[in-house]
Design a protein around this motif. Structure first.
Motif: not given
Length: 196
Positions: A48-51, A182-192
């Protein structure tokens, strides 16, 4: 009354349990783990990917096959519609959108940024998803005593690992991350991870 006070004290004690000690240097367990997992040349996973980016956010399902110099990644909407197919070879990077149109670029990060609005760091992600740094640039990490990283910073990305599970991957038994942020500046990714 005494029972409710005891319950409150027990809950308070549980919420303040100390976290395992974290070290900024890789001990022998961490070095052995990195060496073992660096030898993994291929894997497939479902996640699952949350962006979140620029005040926007969405969730998706991800299917990813990685092998050596090739990646095939399919991104699906929550309703199951394929939103993007990303294909990377040693020669090219292609993103096929949901209308079947193909887009090309030199790297996945710039391609996803221009078409999806956020950068997918595929160059490092094939190692980061295993809980190890890639060999192409400097990094900083913090580790628990058993060798798994808690945090990893590389290529201007900060990666946080929330949980690990023992997993058999192509004949290798290792403790692999199941929730990665994962975070870079205002980009946040979550992988489950749902399935390795």
């Amino acid at each position: 009354m005494a029972a409710s006070c005891l319950l409150a004290m027990t809950l308070a004690a549980c919420s303040t349990l100390p976290k395992p000690p974290v070290s900024q240097t890789a001990n022998s367990a961490a070095q052995q783990r990195m060496q073992t997992l660096a030898a993994v040349q291929q894997f497939s996973l479902q996640a699952k990917l949350a962006v979140q980016y620029s005040g926007k956010g969405y969730t998706a399902r991800l299917e990813w096959q990685h092998s050596g110099q090739e990646d095939h990644m399919r991104i699906f909407s929550p309703l199951g519609q394929q939103v993007a197919l990303i294909q990377r070879t040693a020669q090219s990077v292609t993103l096929t959108d949901q209308n079947g149109k193909q887009h090309h670029a030199n790297d996945v990060a710039s391609l996803t940024e221009s078409l999806l609005g956020w950068r997918l760091p595929l160059a490092g992600l094939s190692q980061w998803i295993l809980g190890i740094p890639h060999s192409g640039s400097p990094y900083q990490a913090s580790y628990v005593a058993s060798g798994e990283p808690v945090t990893l910073t590389q290529d201007d990305w900060r990666i946080e690992y929330e949980d690990y599970q023992p997993t058999a991957l192509n004949g290798t038994n290792a403790s692999l991350p199941y929730t990665t942020r994962l975070q870079q500046q205002d980009i946040r990714l979550k992988l489950v991870i749902q399935h390795w």
